[in-house]
Design a protein around this motif. Structure first.
Motif, PDB file in Angstrom:
ATOM      1  N   VAL A  56       0.979  -1.168  -0.077  1.00 12.02           N
ATOM      2  CA  VAL A  56       0.427   0.090   0.147  1.00 12.02           C
ATOM      3  C   VAL A  56       0.493   0.955   0.028  1.00 12.02           C
ATOM      4  O   VAL A  56       1.714   1.692   0.631  1.00 12.02           O
ATOM      5  N   PHE A  57       0.310   2.027  -0.936  1.00 15.60           N
ATOM      6  CA  PHE A  57       1.967   3.491  -1.193  1.00 15.60           C
ATOM      7  C   PHE A  57       0.808   4.264  -1.752  1.00 15.60           C
ATOM      8  O   PHE A  57      -0.660   4.040  -1.517  1.00 15.60           O
ATOM      9  N   ASP A  58       1.264   5.432  -1.877  1.00 18.68           N
ATOM     10  CA  ASP A  58       0.494   6.887  -2.266  1.00 18.68           C
ATOM     11  C   ASP A  58      -0.765   7.498  -1.075  1.00 18.68           C
ATOM     12  O   ASP A  58      -1.684   7.021  -1.728  1.00 18.68           O
ATOM     13  N   VAL A  59      -0.897   7.223   0.549  1.00 21.44           N
ATOM     14  CA  VAL A  59      -1.656   7.176   1.591  1.00 21.44           C
ATOM     15  C   VAL A  59      -1.937   9.058   2.039  1.00 21.44           C
ATOM     16  O   VAL A  59      -1.495   9.263   1.738  1.00 21.44           O
ATOM     17  N   ALA A  60      -3.434   9.084   1.268  1.00 24.31           N
ATOM     18  CA  ALA A  60      -3.434  10.436   1.718  1.00 24.31           C
ATOM     19  C   ALA A  60      -4.527  10.249   2.388  1.00 24.31           C
ATOM     20  O   ALA A  60      -5.672   9.814   2.429  1.00 24.31           O
ATOM     21  N   ALA A  61      -4.071   9.429   3.955  1.00 25.60           N
ATOM     22  CA  ALA A  61      -4.995   9.224   4.970  1.00 25.60           C
ATOM     23  C   ALA A  61      -6.360  10.319   5.452  1.00 25.60           C
ATOM     24  O   ALA A  61      -7.159   9.884   6.165  1.00 25.60           O
ATOM     25  N   TRP A  62      -5.903  11.194   5.536  1.00 26.06           N
ATOM     26  CA  TRP A  62      -7.512  12.468   5.429  1.00 26.06           C
ATOM     27  C   TRP A  62      -8.073  12.306   4.468  1.00 26.06           C
ATOM     28  O   TRP A  62      -9.846  12.317   4.865  1.00 26.06           O
ATOM     29  N   ARG A  63      -8.006  11.865   3.636  1.00 22.93           N
ATOM     30  CA  ARG A  63      -9.079  11.780   2.206  1.00 22.93           C
ATOM     31  C   ARG A  63      -9.617  10.141   2.439  1.00 22.93           C
ATOM     32  O   ARG A  63     -10.511  10.052   1.606  1.00 22.93           O
ATOM     33  N   GLY A  64      -8.612   9.277   2.179  1.00 15.45           N
ATOM     34  CA  GLY A  64      -9.451   7.718   2.500  1.00 15.45           C
ATOM     35  C   GLY A  64      -8.117   6.947   0.617  1.00 15.45           C
ATOM     36  O   GLY A  64      -9.173   5.996   1.025  1.00 15.45           O
ATOM     37  N   ASP A  65      -7.868   7.991   0.133  1.00 16.15           N
ATOM     38  CA  ASP A  65      -7.580   8.003  -1.070  1.00 16.15           C
ATOM     39  C   ASP A  65      -5.646   7.023  -0.847  1.00 16.15           C
ATOM     40  O   ASP A  65      -5.226   7.071   0.067  1.00 16.15           O
ATOM     41  N   PHE A  66      -6.167   6.047  -1.443  1.00 18.93           N
ATOM     42  CA  PHE A  66      -4.532   4.879  -1.769  1.00 18.93           C
ATOM     43  C   PHE A  66      -4.141   4.837  -3.150  1.00 18.93           C
ATOM     44  O   PHE A  66      -4.600   4.336  -3.226  1.00 18.93           O
ATOM     45  N   SER A  67      -2.696   4.034  -3.085  1.00 15.60           N
ATOM     46  CA  SER A  67      -2.163   2.837  -4.253  1.00 15.60           C
ATOM     47  C   SER A  67      -2.050   1.421  -3.302  1.00 15.60           C
ATOM     48  O   SER A  67      -1.762   1.656  -2.453  1.00 15.60           O
TER      49      SER A  67
END
Length: 167
Positions: free
Chosen positions: A11-22
């Motif tokens: 799991v990478f490119d995590v934008a935790a505040w939006r819940g987006d990830f790759s």
């Protein structure tokens, strides 16, 4: 509806505040996906994810981390009830007022009954869909196994979903 078992190798490119990830699964990368706000799988975890359209991350309906028994819903029943109430609040006058003006009190009463019935039917559909999703995802076996006993990402043909009408 399609249920897929997805193992998150990385799991990478995590934008935790939006819940987006790759993530990378089976050597294939998937970029900019979103399950729900604040739901970021950890590397090495396996999830069962119910999609409205197979593989379309914008149509996620529900999910379950197979190491846990908790099932997450994209649209809980209380939320669908609230949305239905707001829809009725804004749309009912557009149906009921013309019916009253053009057809009188009987037509207005029929229009109000139709609007109320449509709202109740929509709420009932959402509740039944959520109940079915919880039952199907709750029945998933331990991480690494699907209900047919073979490894893989595709859960659409499992006995748990066979013969059930689409949502």
């Amino acid at each position: 509806m399609k249920i897929e078992r997805i193992h998150f190798d990385e799991v990478f490119d995590v934008a935790a505040w939006r819940g987006d990830f790759s993530f990378r699964s089976g050597g294939k990368p998937h970029y900019g996906v979103h399950i729900d706000n604040k739901v970021i799988p950890r590397a090495g975890s396996t999830y069962a994810i119910a999609f409205g359209r197979p593989g379309d991350w914008t149509s996620v309906l529900a999910w379950r981390d197979l190491s846990s028994s908790a099932v997450g819903l994209k649209s809980p029943s209380w939320w669908m009830t609230l949305v239905a109430m707001f829809d009725v609040y804004y749309l009912a006058p557009a149906v009921i007022v013309p019916a009253l003006l053009l057809g009188g009190p009987v037509a207005g009463g029929v229009a109000a009954a139709c609007v109320g019935g449509a709202m109740l039917a929509w709420i009932a559909h959402a509740m039944l869909r959520n109940r079915r999703l919880k039952r199907l995802l709750g029945a998933m076996m331990a991480a690494g196994q699907d209900t047919e006993g073979k490894a893989g990402n595709d859960m659409g043909g499992s006995p748990a979903t066979a013969g059930l009408p689409p949502i």
